[in-house]
Design a protein around this motif. Structure first.
Motif, PDB file in Angstrom:
ATOM      1  N   ARG A 203       4.018  46.008 -49.695  1.00 19.60           N
ATOM      2  CA  ARG A 203       5.284  46.745 -49.770  1.00 19.60           C
ATOM      3  C   ARG A 203       6.284  46.035 -50.667  1.00 19.60           C
ATOM      4  O   ARG A 203       7.421  46.475 -50.793  1.00 19.60           O
ATOM      5  CB  ARG A 203       5.871  46.927 -48.362  1.00 19.60           C
ATOM      6  N   ARG A 239       3.783  37.727 -50.808  1.00 22.68           N
ATOM      7  CA  ARG A 239       5.229  38.029 -50.782  1.00 22.68           C
ATOM      8  C   ARG A 239       5.581  39.072 -49.725  1.00 22.68           C
ATOM      9  O   ARG A 239       6.740  39.388 -49.517  1.00 22.68           O
ATOM     10  CB  ARG A 239       5.676  38.529 -52.161  1.00 22.68           C
ATOM     11  N   ALA A 241       5.021  39.692 -45.809  1.00 18.44           N
ATOM     12  CA  ALA A 241       4.530  39.044 -44.591  1.00 18.44           C
ATOM     13  C   ALA A 241       3.686  39.990 -43.741  1.00 18.44           C
ATOM     14  O   ALA A 241       2.976  39.545 -42.838  1.00 18.44           O
ATOM     15  CB  ALA A 241       5.706  38.506 -43.768  1.00 18.44           C
ATOM     16  N   THR A 242       3.734  41.298 -44.001  1.00 16.33           N
ATOM     17  CA  THR A 242       2.930  42.252 -43.231  1.00 16.33           C
ATOM     18  C   THR A 242       1.662  42.645 -43.983  1.00 16.33           C
ATOM     19  O   THR A 242       0.924  43.522 -43.540  1.00 16.33           O
ATOM     20  CB  THR A 242       3.736  43.524 -42.896  1.00 16.33           C
ATOM     21  N   TYR A 374      19.616  49.916 -26.860  1.00 15.94           N
ATOM     22  CA  TYR A 374      18.370  49.488 -27.505  1.00 15.94           C
ATOM     23  C   TYR A 374      17.148  49.797 -26.631  1.00 15.94           C
ATOM     24  O   TYR A 374      16.154  50.349 -27.097  1.00 15.94           O
ATOM     25  CB  TYR A 374      18.462  47.995 -27.797  1.00 15.94           C
TER      26      TYR A 374
ATOM     27  N   LEU B  56      11.271  41.465 -50.217  1.00 12.69           N
ATOM     28  CA  LEU B  56      10.854  41.194 -48.835  1.00 12.69           C
ATOM     29  C   LEU B  56      10.966  39.707 -48.510  1.00 12.69           C
ATOM     30  O   LEU B  56      10.860  38.867 -49.403  1.00 12.69           O
ATOM     31  CB  LEU B  56       9.392  41.637 -48.631  1.00 12.69           C
ATOM     32  N   PRO B  57      11.157  39.396 -47.229  1.00  9.56           N
ATOM     33  CA  PRO B  57      11.221  37.997 -46.795  1.00  9.56           C
ATOM     34  C   PRO B  57       9.877  37.484 -46.280  1.00  9.56           C
ATOM     35  O   PRO B  57       9.138  38.227 -45.638  1.00  9.56           O
ATOM     36  CB  PRO B  57      12.208  38.079 -45.617  1.00  9.56           C
ATOM     37  N   VAL B  58       9.593  36.231 -46.569  1.00  7.62           N
ATOM     38  CA  VAL B  58       8.441  35.543 -45.956  1.00  7.62           C
ATOM     39  C   VAL B  58       8.965  34.181 -45.518  1.00  7.62           C
ATOM     40  O   VAL B  58       9.578  33.472 -46.317  1.00  7.62           O
ATOM     41  CB  VAL B  58       7.285  35.368 -46.960  1.00  7.62           C
ATOM     42  N   ARG B  86      17.200  41.191 -36.898  1.00  9.13           N
ATOM     43  CA  ARG B  86      18.257  41.446 -37.874  1.00  9.13           C
ATOM     44  C   ARG B  86      19.593  41.563 -37.149  1.00  9.13           C
ATOM     45  O   ARG B  86      19.684  42.278 -36.157  1.00  9.13           O
ATOM     46  CB  ARG B  86      17.975  42.741 -38.640  1.00  9.13           C
ATOM     47  N   TYR B 277      21.244  44.229 -33.077  1.00  7.91           N
ATOM     48  CA  TYR B 277      20.033  43.410 -33.227  1.00  7.91           C
ATOM     49  C   TYR B 277      18.784  44.246 -33.001  1.00  7.91           C
ATOM     50  O   TYR B 277      18.726  45.059 -32.090  1.00  7.91           O
ATOM     51  CB  TYR B 277      20.023  42.312 -32.168  1.00  7.91           C
ATOM     52  N   PHE B 278      17.790  44.050 -33.819  1.00  9.00           N
ATOM     53  CA  PHE B 278      16.456  44.559 -33.490  1.00  9.00           C
ATOM     54  C   PHE B 278      15.434  43.709 -34.238  1.00  9.00           C
ATOM     55  O   PHE B 278      15.772  43.048 -35.219  1.00  9.00           O
ATOM     56  CB  PHE B 278      16.326  46.062 -33.764  1.00  9.00           C
ATOM     57  N   PRO B 279      14.199  43.665 -33.761  1.00 10.41           N
ATOM     58  CA  PRO B 279      13.190  42.794 -34.389  1.00 10.41           C
ATOM     59  C   PRO B 279      13.013  43.177 -35.858  1.00 10.41           C
ATOM     60  O   PRO B 279      12.894  44.363 -36.171  1.00 10.41           O
ATOM     61  CB  PRO B 279      11.917  43.091 -33.591  1.00 10.41           C
ATOM     62  N   PRO B 281      11.360  44.274 -38.865  1.00 12.14           N
ATOM     63  CA  PRO B 281      10.021  44.835 -39.088  1.00 12.14           C
ATOM     64  C   PRO B 281       9.322  44.259 -40.322  1.00 12.14           C
ATOM     65  O   PRO B 281       8.124  44.472 -40.496  1.00 12.14           O
ATOM     66  CB  PRO B 281      10.283  46.342 -39.252  1.00 12.14           C
ATOM     67  N   ASP B 282      10.072  43.536 -41.162  1.00 11.40           N
ATOM     68  CA  ASP B 282       9.430  42.906 -42.322  1.00 11.40           C
ATOM     69  C   ASP B 282       8.720  41.608 -41.954  1.00 11.40           C
ATOM     70  O   ASP B 282       7.968  41.071 -42.764  1.00 11.40           O
ATOM     71  CB  ASP B 282      10.478  42.582 -43.398  1.00 11.40           C
ATOM     72  N   LEU B 283       9.005  41.094 -40.762  1.00 14.19           N
ATOM     73  CA  LEU B 283       8.474  39.782 -40.396  1.00 14.19           C
ATOM     74  C   LEU B 283       7.683  39.868 -39.106  1.00 14.19           C
ATOM     75  O   LEU B 283       8.240  40.167 -38.050  1.00 14.19           O
ATOM     76  CB  LEU B 283       9.626  38.784 -40.243  1.00 14.19           C
ATOM     77  N   PRO B 284       6.393  39.605 -39.153  1.00 16.89           N
ATOM     78  CA  PRO B 284       5.603  39.592 -37.918  1.00 16.89           C
ATOM     79  C   PRO B 284       6.094  38.455 -37.016  1.00 16.89           C
ATOM     80  O   PRO B 284       6.786  37.561 -37.485  1.00 16.89           O
ATOM     81  CB  PRO B 284       4.171  39.337 -38.397  1.00 16.89           C
TER      82      PRO B 284
END
Lengths: 490, 484
Positions: A203, A239, A241-242, A374, B56-58, B86, B277-279, B281-284
């Motif tokens: 992605r 790059r 992570a998923t 939430y 994306l972040p890693v 986040r 706040y929510f987990p 989704p870009d980061l497992p």
């Protein structure tokens, strides 16, 4: 290939013609550019045509061939990209005014891989703003018409990519699929569209709509072309992570034409009320064709299917409300003029830059994530998502693939879906696949009496794209559209 | 009694701290841009730092290692599967308009930090240590605002204490202890002037004996040890004046203005953000490898508090021990010197030499202890020469100075300069005899009760021996010879 390259030639044929010198990449690119000039004024598939860049790329391929340098598997093949795929030096808007004028400084991973394979980026295709829509009517820029009937939508959100492939304006294209955005327009435009397993294609460089659901995939005129494109774009990307590290199968080689012994499930929840009679009949013919070729047809149940739509419309807007926070007019994109202070700058920029559907989903998502709610919304939706995944996991114990309609109805007329929920209901067969992260393939399986394409959807086990493509190839050969072309462009 | 002290007879302040520490990684928390202080504005960016569409972040593996070291060093419970979340708020120094942080599943919980109160160690309980990314910096020039994203995405840990401190001094000591600890572990430079360690304080007051916490305010922007104490003190006084005059403390965030020496309201409870706040989704989920955790634990140095205890057990005074463990390099020097010396019992003596002679010489030479021209073994050798009476303490200082300057071994200097102490009773007795005989008038004076003359004789013996006479033995022999 003769003096005028066939715009409907397969990716394999085009690549081979260029590799053998039967055609030059320049001629192929020029032919498509000419066709876009002639036809796209009416179709509106492209937001931007990369004429100069495509010609330069083609010239480079031709020079490489003349110098006997090794050519990539897609050398000289002109590909159209959905406009949410980030392209270095080429405007990328995601169909939104808020990104008007943004020229990305980098290529996304799928684009990088396509270029490395020698493909030519022909242009950027129209889409529902940020992928939020199922008709491409929500593009901030233009309508895209269905090449089979220009009074109808091409589907969406990858409507431009689907229409461009159907109309022979490119060799193939890439789209993205968050809840059906590749498969649904592919079905409505009579082309093949695949959403790979979540994580199979990086992605990185995809303008995010809903990060846990978004996936890049090919739209093509044949299953084989889709397989070739998927081979080019799939693979691990550090790059993202998923991204999945598993090796990539040889998809084209998997197209054996055999389905003997394949267990094909028909989930009863996908054949209930609201399914168009002609589509129901086409799917029955498709199942029968598979059975005749040795597949075993099995009735199965995916009991949580009805909850996919509400779960999706919590999760996707929640993630979208977060992902779209970055569009604030500070660093890139459009900034509202004359804001007296920071808050006004944000609200004016976003108020003017986003369309109504995007605003609706940002508000939905913001609501779902607010403090104290939430658990009731986002967390609950994730629990439903887990149930849906379990349904599929249970099904894989008895079947290898699932066969369903891609859409409950064929392409509709512009403006036909009066309310947002009417539009959302068009995605009931495609959403669950994204929620479960599974691969899904839509293959044409006939036309309605009115001449509109019908799509059959195959869903498979994680990373089992090869089996979907193999079964899809058999459907294509048995009940596909053959040499039938959209009327509007023939 | 000050006004504050008077009020504190009936009232008690409760303080909790949130300390942000930048981790000393080469690259940013979620992308490859370099981390560096003072680079040209916006030179340390990439698509992820800029929050460009599609980026994306890693998570940085090195940042995780450093954070785990802190988690282990604070005896925290390490969450083997933690999660990034986040945290949403709009501000131009944060290009995504959300910060990647950790929320309900932080990396570390229930740790402790040992701080010094007087000569005693005191334990401060931590609620959590979580991972997050730093924001950029906004600067305002007239009507124009500039955004520099060089700091954006720098990896941080946020260390959150329980509300267990009660005085401004304790708050400042905690930050000193944490500052010392992260530098000790080598996981951060923690230079407060560079913003590498930043502190927010939650302050409330309640009547003594009350169990329930009062309404707290959050003080932001207190970025030096001195400011922490000053700002907390100021806030306690402000709250006490309020409640004493029948008012109520409002839940709010206040910004400390160090120049004006006061705080002002930054945002009230009504204006507080809902961070949604929510987990991410870009980061497992962030999974800690147990083998890696073991390796980090094995590689942990002995911590300052443990070393403090070891030094004080060896006879080093609490103040001295505290100074010695104030910096890892200094304590390591101390340990190396003790090891080279070979006798733990001499720790106090060695420590004194380090704290007086070595630190003085280093300061004068503007050098760090890690770059000391006089290695620990040399100091140990010098200390031994003094201890075994080969040279006097006074000569020892001269030898130290010369060895520090030239690098020559102390024993060689002593031999070359012939400054060995005269500790031989017969030899020194002869000299004493000579001195007394030569100064009979003064000897008579001393015998007649003029005590001051004793110093004269010591001086004469020292003069005669070029300062080499063992002072203890000299005193003893003179007393014996002079008759009292």
């Amino acid at each position: 290939m003769s003096s005028t390259p066939d715009p409907y030639a397969s990716v394999t044929a085009t690549a081979r013609a260029i590799a053998t010198g039967e055609a030059t990449a320049t001629r192929v690119v020029d032919a498509y550019l000419g066709r876009i000039r002639n036809l796209d004024r009416e179709l509106g598939a492209f937001l931007a045509v990369n004429a100069e860049g495509a010609r330069a790329g083609a010239a480079a391929v031709d020079r490489a061939r003349a110098a006997n340098e090794p050519l990539g598997p897609l050398a000289g093949v002109p590909i159209a990209l959905k406009d949410n795929l980030v392209t270095r030096g080429l405007a990328t808007t995601a169909g939104s005014k808020i990104l008007a004028g943004w020229i990305p400084p980098y290529d996304g991973d799928a684009v990088t891989r396509l270029r490395a394979a020698g493909a030519i980026v022909l242009g950027k295709t129209n889409m529902d703003e940020f992928g939020m829509g199922s008709s491409t009517e929500r593009s901030a820029y233009q309508k895209t018409r269905n090449p089979w009937d220009t009074s109808r939508v091409p589907g969406g959100s990858s409507g431009g990519s689907a229409a461009a492939v159907a109309a022979g304006l490119c060799a193939a294209s890439l789209g993205t699929d968050t809840g059906g955005s590749i498969r649904q327009p592919a079905a409505m435009c009579g082309v093949v569209g695949m959403k790979p397993t979540y994580g199979r294609v990086s992605r990185y460089g995809v303008v995010a709509y809903a990060s846990s659901l978004d996936q890049v995939g090919p739209l093509a005129r044949s299953v084989e072309d889709a397989a070739l494109l998927l081979s080019a774009i799939a693979g691990h990307d550090p790059r993202d992570a998923t991204s999945i590290a598993a090796p990539v199968d040889a998809y084209a080689a998997a197209l054996t034409g055999e389905v003997a012994g394949l267990r094909v499930g028909l989930p009863r929840e996908y054949y209930g009320e609201g399914l168009d009679a002609e589509i129901r009949a086409a799917l029955a013919r498709t199942a029968e064709a598979l059975r005749e070729r040795g597949a075993e047809i099995v009735d199965v149940s995916l009991p949580h299917t009805a909850h996919a739509l509400p779960a999706y419309y919590v999760i996707a807007p929640a993630e979208a409300s977060s992902n779209l926070a970055r569009y604030d007019g500070i660093r890139y994109g459009t900034r509202a003029p004359d804001a007296p202070d920071l808050l006004a700058l944000y609200s004016k920029t976003r108020g003017a830059g986003f369309g109504p559907e995007v605003k609706r989903r940002i508000m939905l998502g913001t609501y779902a994530l607010r403090a104290g709610y939430y658990d009731a919304y986002y967390k609950k939706a994730q629990q439903v998502r887990a149930c849906i995944s379990r349904d599929f996991a249970d099904a894989w114990a008895t079947v290898d693939v699932l066969l369903t309609p891609t859409t409950p109805a064929p392409a509709f007329r512009f403006g036909a879906k009066a309310t947002p929920v009417d539009m959302y209901l068009g995605d009931i067969y495609t959403l669950a696949c994204n929620l479960a992260g599974l691969p899904g393939l839509s293959v044409p399986c006939g036309l309605t009496a009115g001449g509109l394409p019908i799509g059959a959807q195959l869903l498979g086990r994680p990373l089992d794209e090869a089996t979907l493509l193999r079964a899809g190839g058999v459907i294509e050969a048995a009940v596909g559209l053959g040499a039938q072309r959209p009327r509007a462009v023939s | 009694m000050t006004e504050l002290a008077q009020l504190l007879v009936d009232w008690e302040a409760v303080i909790g701290l949130e300390v942000h520490v930048q981790l000393a990684t080469a690259s940013k928390a979620f992308s490859p841009s370099a981390v560096q202080f003072g680079a040209p504005p916006n030179s340390l960016t990439d698509p992820t730092v800029l929050g460009l569409p599609g980026a994306l972040p890693v998570y940085n593996a090195r940042a995780l290692e450093l954070a785990l070291a802190l988690g282990l060093a604070t005896s925290s419970r390490i969450r083997m599967t933690s999660r990034f979340a986040r945290k949403h708020y709009f501000y131009p120094d944060q290009p995504k308009n959300y910060q990647i942080s950790q929320y309900d599943e932080p990396l570390c919980e229930h740790g402790v930090v040992d701080m010094f109160i007087g000569g005693e160690l005191r334990r401060v309980e931590l609620t959590r240590i979580h991972l997050e990314e730093d924001a950029g910096k906004n600067t305002h020039v007239g009507a124009t605002s500039h955004v520099d994203l060089d700091r954006a995405g720098v990896p941080l840990v946020e260390v959150v204490t329980e509300p267990v401190m009660h005085t401004p001094e304790e708050a400042a000591e905690f930050v000193r202890a944490l500052h010392g600890l992260v530098r000790w572990l080598g996981i951060s430079e923690a230079d407060m002037e560079k913003g590498q360690l930043r502190c927010d304080a939650n302050v409330s007051v309640r009547r003594r004996g009350e169990d329930r916490l009062g309404t707290r305010t959050e003080l932001k922007n207190i970025n030096s040890f001195r400011f922490i104490q000053h700002a907390v003190e100021h806030e306690i006084a402000r709250q006490l004046r309020l409640v004493e005059s029948g008012g109520r403390v409002e839940r709010e965030t206040r910004l400390w203005d160090a120049v004006a020496g006061q705080s002002h309201t930054m945002r009230t409870k009504e204006e507080a953000n809902d961070y949604r706040y929510f987990p991410d989704p870009d980061l497992p989920p962030l999974v800690v490898d147990p083998a890696q955790l073991d390796a980090i634990e094995r590689g942990l140095p002995e911590l300052p508090a443990a070393r403090f205890r070891r030094y004080t057990r060896s006879g080093v005074g609490a103040d001295e021990a505290r100074t010695l463990v104030g910096e890892r390099a200094l304590a390591d020097y101390m340990d190396a010197a003790i090891a080279a010396h070979g006798d733990e019992a001499s720790a106090k003596f060695i420590g004194n030499w380090i704290l007086t002679e070595l630190l003085g010489a280093l300061r004068a030479a503007e050098r760090d202890v890690a770059a000391s021209p006089l290695p620990p073994a040399t100091l140990a050798a010098l200390v031994r020469l003094v201890e075994d009476g080969t040279i006097s303490g006074k000569i020892g200082k001269e030898v130290f100075e010369e060895s520090f300057r030239t690098g020559e071994a102390p024993a060689a200097i002593v031999a070359r300069r012939g400054v060995q102490q005269i500790s031989n009773e017969a030899e020194l007795g002869t000299i004493v005899e000579r001195v007394v005989t030569a100064n009979q008038r003064q000897a008579d004076g001393y015998a007649g009760g003029n005590d001051k003359l004793f110093g004269f004789f010591v001086g004469q013996v020292m003069k005669e021996t070029g300062g080499r006479a063992n002072p203890v033995l000299t005193t003893a022999l003179l007393k014996k010879r002079l008759g009292r």
